[in-house]
Design an enzyme around this catalytic site. Structure first.
Site, PDB file in Angstrom:
ATOM      1  N   ASN A  11      55.126   2.220 -69.211  1.00 21.39           N
ATOM      2  CA  ASN A  11      56.360   2.099 -68.428  1.00 21.39           C
ATOM      3  C   ASN A  11      56.546   3.407 -67.667  1.00 21.39           C
ATOM      4  O   ASN A  11      56.906   4.423 -68.250  1.00 21.39           O
ATOM      5  CB  ASN A  11      57.536   1.848 -69.395  1.00 21.39           C
ATOM      6  CG  ASN A  11      58.875   1.896 -68.682  1.00 21.39           C
ATOM      7  OD1 ASN A  11      58.944   1.857 -67.451  1.00 21.39           O
ATOM      8  ND2 ASN A  11      59.945   1.988 -69.458  1.00 21.39           N
ATOM      9  N   LYS A  13      58.714   4.146 -65.447  1.00 19.51           N
ATOM     10  CA  LYS A  13      60.107   4.444 -65.093  1.00 19.51           C
ATOM     11  C   LYS A  13      60.179   4.889 -63.615  1.00 19.51           C
ATOM     12  O   LYS A  13      59.430   4.379 -62.793  1.00 19.51           O
ATOM     13  CB  LYS A  13      60.676   5.495 -66.063  1.00 19.51           C
ATOM     14  CG  LYS A  13      60.435   5.103 -67.525  1.00 19.51           C
ATOM     15  CD  LYS A  13      61.152   5.961 -68.511  1.00 19.51           C
ATOM     16  CE  LYS A  13      60.835   5.452 -69.921  1.00 19.51           C
ATOM     17  NZ  LYS A  13      61.521   6.155 -70.973  1.00 19.51           N
ATOM     18  N   HIS A  98      65.399  -2.786 -71.316  1.00 16.71           N
ATOM     19  CA  HIS A  98      65.059  -1.424 -71.723  1.00 16.71           C
ATOM     20  C   HIS A  98      66.363  -0.679 -72.017  1.00 16.71           C
ATOM     21  O   HIS A  98      67.372  -0.899 -71.345  1.00 16.71           O
ATOM     22  CB  HIS A  98      64.268  -0.721 -70.614  1.00 16.71           C
ATOM     23  CG  HIS A  98      63.711   0.589 -71.088  1.00 16.71           C
ATOM     24  ND1 HIS A  98      64.482   1.727 -71.138  1.00 16.71           N
ATOM     25  CD2 HIS A  98      62.495   0.926 -71.572  1.00 16.71           C
ATOM     26  CE1 HIS A  98      63.741   2.714 -71.630  1.00 16.71           C
ATOM     27  NE2 HIS A  98      62.539   2.253 -71.908  1.00 16.71           N
ATOM     28  N   GLU A 100      67.386   2.121 -71.301  1.00 20.01           N
ATOM     29  CA  GLU A 100      67.985   2.826 -70.148  1.00 20.01           C
ATOM     30  C   GLU A 100      68.789   1.850 -69.289  1.00 20.01           C
ATOM     31  O   GLU A 100      69.820   2.202 -68.723  1.00 20.01           O
ATOM     32  CB  GLU A 100      66.872   3.528 -69.345  1.00 20.01           C
ATOM     33  CG  GLU A 100      66.375   4.762 -70.086  1.00 20.01           C
ATOM     34  CD  GLU A 100      64.904   5.103 -69.881  1.00 20.01           C
ATOM     35  OE1 GLU A 100      64.317   4.680 -68.867  1.00 20.01           O
ATOM     36  OE2 GLU A 100      64.343   5.795 -70.755  1.00 20.01           O
ATOM     37  N   GLU A 170      62.171  -0.475 -79.580  1.00 16.67           N
ATOM     38  CA  GLU A 170      62.233   0.910 -79.128  1.00 16.67           C
ATOM     39  C   GLU A 170      63.523   1.556 -79.632  1.00 16.67           C
ATOM     40  O   GLU A 170      64.581   1.410 -79.001  1.00 16.67           O
ATOM     41  CB  GLU A 170      62.222   0.965 -77.601  1.00 16.67           C
ATOM     42  CG  GLU A 170      60.985   0.359 -76.972  1.00 16.67           C
ATOM     43  CD  GLU A 170      60.740   0.939 -75.584  1.00 16.67           C
ATOM     44  OE1 GLU A 170      59.676   1.523 -75.401  1.00 16.67           O
ATOM     45  OE2 GLU A 170      61.622   0.822 -74.720  1.00 16.67           O
ATOM     46  N   GLY A 176      61.586   9.336 -75.335  1.00 12.22           N
ATOM     47  CA  GLY A 176      61.568  10.559 -74.541  1.00 12.22           C
ATOM     48  C   GLY A 176      62.021  11.797 -75.302  1.00 12.22           C
ATOM     49  O   GLY A 176      62.268  12.849 -74.711  1.00 12.22           O
ATOM     50  N   SER A 216      58.168   7.737 -77.809  1.00 12.57           N
ATOM     51  CA  SER A 216      57.322   8.914 -78.024  1.00 12.57           C
ATOM     52  C   SER A 216      55.956   8.590 -78.624  1.00 12.57           C
ATOM     53  O   SER A 216      55.453   9.320 -79.474  1.00 12.57           O
ATOM     54  CB  SER A 216      58.054   9.960 -78.879  1.00 12.57           C
ATOM     55  OG  SER A 216      59.231  10.385 -78.222  1.00 12.57           O
TER      56      SER A 216
HETATM   57  P1  PGA Z   1      58.552   7.493 -74.147  1.00 13.76           P
HETATM   58  O1  PGA Z   1      59.281   6.212 -73.495  1.00 13.76           O
HETATM   59  O2  PGA Z   1      57.176   7.055 -74.536  1.00 13.76           O
HETATM   60  O3  PGA Z   1      58.543   8.541 -73.054  1.00 13.76           O
HETATM   61  O4  PGA Z   1      59.371   7.902 -75.327  1.00 13.76           O
HETATM   62  C1  PGA Z   1      59.144   4.948 -74.057  1.00 13.76           C
HETATM   63  C2  PGA Z   1      59.918   3.932 -73.265  1.00 13.76           C
HETATM   64  O5  PGA Z   1      61.033   4.240 -72.812  1.00 13.76           O
HETATM   65  O6  PGA Z   1      59.455   2.792 -73.066  1.00 13.76           O
END
Ligand code: PGA
Length: 256
Positions: A11, A13, A98, A100, A170, A176, A216
């Site tokens: 992803n 983003k 997601h 976010e 997640e 992140g 992560s």
């Molecule tokens: P990350 O993001 O691997 O940077 O923690 C995962 C995601 O948001 O799908």
């Protein structure tokens, strides 16, 4: 037991211009060989979906996802993109829910349920994301939270439709932040989600659905995560932005 093929999804983003996205998939395509044992997917920003699809050979194993979709097929929704548009641009999958989107753009379960249905109508395959916040985990509400996200999100979705959906667990506190859930913590929730799917649908169907872990995931922790029974792949943000790091994730069997 059903064999579920591993699925590694990147992803991106809000990262990479069109040229950078093309450069990434071109390099990745060159490095892949016929014996990769996993499904591979990247979710570029919407602008790059079509150029990336055009840049890849038809036989490429790299699948393309959109990161978002609007539930309506067309209309007065300034700034939005519909499922038919994403499909025409070359996407085969789309992320839905997601964290976010849920947190920063206030998307609720009912709205996400409409998105899932809009995608299914176009034969686009949703990757449906769920996960608890740190406060919810600390309050012992993880299972309650993910069960309600799953149930509400999948409302009135048939068993046949479910088979084209991938679930991504997640935990928000792991995204992140560099704080991965331990393989045991992730497995515990994945097994719970599978049991929920068995209740909502049936055991056989629940065994067929892939549940990805996200938060992560890095080349140095993917192997332990993938060794867990109910973890079928990874949805990766940061570590999917670099070709070599993404390739190490795809080849998690030989990762450290
Ligand atoms: P990350 O993001 O691997 O940077 O923690 C995962 C995601 O948001 O799908």
């Amino acid at each position: 037991m059903t064999q579920r093929r591993p699925f590694i999804a990147g992803n991106w983003k809000m990262n990479k211009t069109i040229d950078e996205a093309i450069d990434f998939v071109t390099k990745l395509q060159e490095k892949l060989n016929d014996s990769e044992q996993v499904d591979i997917l990247v979710a570029p920003p919407a602008l790059a979906i079509h150029p990336v699809a055009q840049a890849l050979p038809h036989s490429s194993p790299i699948q393309i996802a959109a990161q978002n979709v609007h539930p309506e097929p067309a209309g007065a929704f300034t700034g939005e993109l519909s499922a038919p548009m994403l499909k025409a641009a070359g996407a085969s999958h789309c992320l839905v829910g997601h964290s976010e989107r849920r947190q920063l753009f206030h998307e609720d379960d009912a709205f996400l349920n409409r998105k899932l249905k809009a995608l299914l109508k176009e034969q686009l395959k949703p990757i449906f994301c769920i996960g608890e916040s740190l406060e919810e985990r600390e309050a012992g509400k993880t299972f309650e939270r993910v069960a309600s996200q799953l149930t509400e999100g999948l409302k009135n979705i048939s068993k046949e439709e479910l088979l084209s959906i991938t679930i991504a667990y997640e935990p928000i506190w792991a995204i992140g932040t560099g704080k991965t859930a331990t393989p045991e913590q992730a497995q515990e929730v994945h097994a719970f989600l599978r049991s929920q799917l068995a209740q909502l649908y049936d055991e056989k169907t629940s065994q067929q659905i892939r549940i990805l872990y996200g938060g992560s995931v890095k080349p140095n922790n993917i192997r332990q995560l993938m060794q867990q029974n109910d973890i079928d792949g990874a949805l990766v943000g940061g570590a999917s932005l670099d070709v070599d790091s993404f390739l190490q994730l795809i080849r998690f069997h030989s990762s450290i």
